[in-house]
Scaffold this active site. Structure first.
Site, mmCIF file in Angstrom:
data_model
loop_
_atom_site.group_PDB
_atom_site.id
_atom_site.type_symbol
_atom_site.label_atom_id
_atom_site.label_comp_id
_atom_site.label_asym_id
_atom_site.label_seq_id
_atom_site.Cartn_x
_atom_site.Cartn_y
_atom_site.Cartn_z
ATOM 1 N N HIS A 182 0.933 -1.219 0.286
ATOM 2 C CA HIS A 182 0.216 0.220 -0.112
ATOM 3 C C HIS A 182 0.681 1.167 0.147
ATOM 4 C CE1 HIS A 182 0.387 0.845 4.041
ATOM 5 N NE2 HIS A 182 0.102 -0.359 4.636
ATOM 6 N N ASP A 234 0.073 4.326 1.264
ATOM 7 C CA ASP A 234 -0.741 5.462 1.870
ATOM 8 C C ASP A 234 0.049 5.265 3.305
ATOM 9 O OD1 ASP A 234 -2.569 3.506 2.270
ATOM 10 O OD2 ASP A 234 -4.291 3.963 3.555
ATOM 11 N N ASP A 260 6.446 0.898 6.764
ATOM 12 C CA ASP A 260 4.699 0.411 6.490
ATOM 13 C C ASP A 260 4.263 1.407 5.321
ATOM 14 O OD1 ASP A 260 2.353 -0.221 6.729
ATOM 15 O OD2 ASP A 260 1.838 0.885 8.462
ATOM 16 N N GLU A 304 -5.483 1.814 2.112
ATOM 17 C CA GLU A 304 -5.191 0.637 3.504
ATOM 18 C C GLU A 304 -5.121 1.379 4.987
ATOM 19 O OE1 GLU A 304 -3.400 -2.642 5.819
ATOM 20 O OE2 GLU A 304 -2.509 -0.319 5.699
ATOM 21 N N GLU A 305 -4.791 2.132 4.974
ATOM 22 C CA GLU A 305 -4.774 2.236 6.316
ATOM 23 C C GLU A 305 -5.879 3.107 6.892
ATOM 24 O OE1 GLU A 305 -2.501 2.193 8.310
ATOM 25 O OE2 GLU A 305 -0.574 2.357 7.782
ATOM 26 N N ASP A 346 2.609 -7.469 4.452
ATOM 27 C CA ASP A 346 2.498 -5.868 5.151
ATOM 28 C C ASP A 346 2.668 -6.298 6.797
ATOM 29 O OD1 ASP A 346 1.969 -3.291 6.264
ATOM 30 O OD2 ASP A 346 -0.059 -3.271 5.614
ATOM 31 N N HIS A 368 3.652 2.785 12.490
ATOM 32 C CA HIS A 368 2.246 3.823 12.873
ATOM 33 C C HIS A 368 3.655 4.206 14.427
ATOM 34 C CE1 HIS A 368 -1.256 1.663 11.284
ATOM 35 N NE2 HIS A 368 -0.040 1.834 10.918
#
Ligand SMILES: [Zn+2]
Length: 407
Positions: free
Chosen positions: A95, A97, A128, A162-163, A190, A383
């Site tokens: 992903h 994003d 990520d 995705e987030e 991921d 994150h």
């Protein structure tokens, strides 16, 4: 020199270019509108120009309309590497994003200006999911450059959103394109472990329920004139504990090996002490083993609610906040074997298959009938502030992916 050794040398020779792509991607933050951003369009343009430059173009775009972002589109990009005519496509999905940096003072550097410290790349998104995104790009590019033929057609899928739920990401690609086929197989790099030895093949079903108990409000000094929803709701919480007894199958693939039923959020009722509450609201987070029948679970929950209604004279309304389930990928599926062999070759570890209680985007592919594994070798700091990725993991994972593509 055999082709595996040639591939290894080729990928490791791309180290500087891979770091440059990481830097270029970090500099164009792709935040979804729910996170206060403008979406993934600018980052997609950077990625597409790199894919063209590396011989992986022209790409296919499966954009999802979204009026909340400039340009009104959330891009999903497909790059195809033709392979031998074996049926089905091997997908590698990552992903574009990212999540917001969070508190600025916790960062030691600008989250969008990538910093190199030893073997670490530091910046928002580098692990990520850019580590895997860049690894997949160079796995494909090196295979093409060496003139090798993948075992079947390979498609690199770079998704948006995705987030924040995937509605404009993989869910859109699955519903709007005809690219997927049940003969396909997929790798979603991921999630993973620092040793790279965990291959996730299954997820528990997720069932989030909201319980609204309705009685009759009155002055607390005359409880006989009302029906106490809080008291009935409290009994309901306790009786729901019976679910753990009723659905007690175990599966050692998962940790914990059982289904879980956890009362979580509790909404406030009356603000004062001398009013008997006429309404009570709480939530239950259930993670159910794939072998259990979700319909039987909701049926049992309704039966328990009915018993509370009968015993306390309240009404209990049950609302589904989230419900998702997907069939597990078989531990003997070819994608598992292929990946395990590649991991052993590159990292010298024997990977085991696991199930998890949380949800990943892999579940959408499994629900579409595609055997899917979630794997990568990561330091697990997604994150977090000062997010980093190890260059060694990016290179190694790229080689694992390339070997898996060749089958
Ligand atoms: Zn991610």
């Amino acid at each position: 020199m055999d082709s595996v050794e040639a591939l290894r040398r080729k990928i490791y020779s791309k180290r500087d270019e891979m770091i440059e792509l990481q830097r270029a991607l970090t500099a164009v933050p792709a935040l979804g509108p729910q996170n206060g951003g403008e979406g993934e369009w600018k980052k997609a343009q950077v990625l597409i120009s790199w894919l063209d430059k590396l011989g992986l173009g022209p790409v296919e775009l499966v954009s999802a309309p979204d009026a909340r972002v400039p340009g009104g589109q959330r891009p999903n990009i497909v790059a195809t590497i033709p392979g031998a005519p074996e049926p089905g496509t091997f997908w590698v999905m990552t992903h574009m994003d990212i999540v917001p940096p969070g508190e600025a003072r916790l960062w030691e550097s600008d989250p969008y200006a990538m910093v190199i410290k030893g073997d670490r790349l530091i910046g928002r998104g580098v692990e990520d999911n850019q580590q895997s995104l860049v690894a997949s790009v160079f796995a494909g590019a090196c295979i093409r450059e060496l003139g090798l033929s993948p075992r079947r057609t390979v498609r690199l899928l770079f998704v948006s959103d995705e987030e924040t739920g995937s509605a404009q990401g993989v869910q859109h690609v699955l519903s709007a394109s005809r690219l997927f086929n049940p003969r396909d197989l997929a790798l979603v790099p991921d999630s993973g472990s620092p040793q790279g030895d965990l291959i996730e093949i299954a997820e528990k079903s997720i069932l989030w329920l909201k319980f609204v108990i309705t009685g009759r409000q009155c002055h607390a000094s005359t409880p006989e004139k009302g029906v106490n929803a809080f008291e009935a709701g409290s009994h309901l919480v306790v009786r729901l504990g019976a679910l753990r007894e009723r659905f007690k199958a175990t599966d050692q693939l998962f940790s914990p090996p059982t289904s879980t039923f956890v009362p979580t959020r509790k909404d406030a009722n009356v603000p004062n002490i001398n009013t008997l509450p006429g309404e009570d609201v709480f939530y239950l987070d259930s993670r159910v083993l794939p072998r259990e029948d979700l319909g039987a679970v909701t049926g049992e929950i309704r039966r328990i609610c009915d018993s509370i209604e009968g015993d306390f004279g309240v009404q209990v309304r049950v609302e589904e906040v989230q419900k998702a389930s997907s069939p597990p990928t078989s531990p003997d599926a070819p994608i598992v074997t292929t990946l395990r062999n590649a991991i052993r070759h590159v990292y010298g570890v024997e990977a085991s298959t696991v199930g998890i209680g949380g949800g990943t985007v892999g579940a959408y592919l499994r629900a579409a009938g595609i055997p899917t594994v979630v794997w990568s070798r990561i330091e697990e700091n997604a994150h977090q502030p000062n997010e980093f990725c190890l260059v060694e993991n990016m290179l190694g994972d790229s080689l694992v992916m390339a070997l898996a593509m060749l089958g």
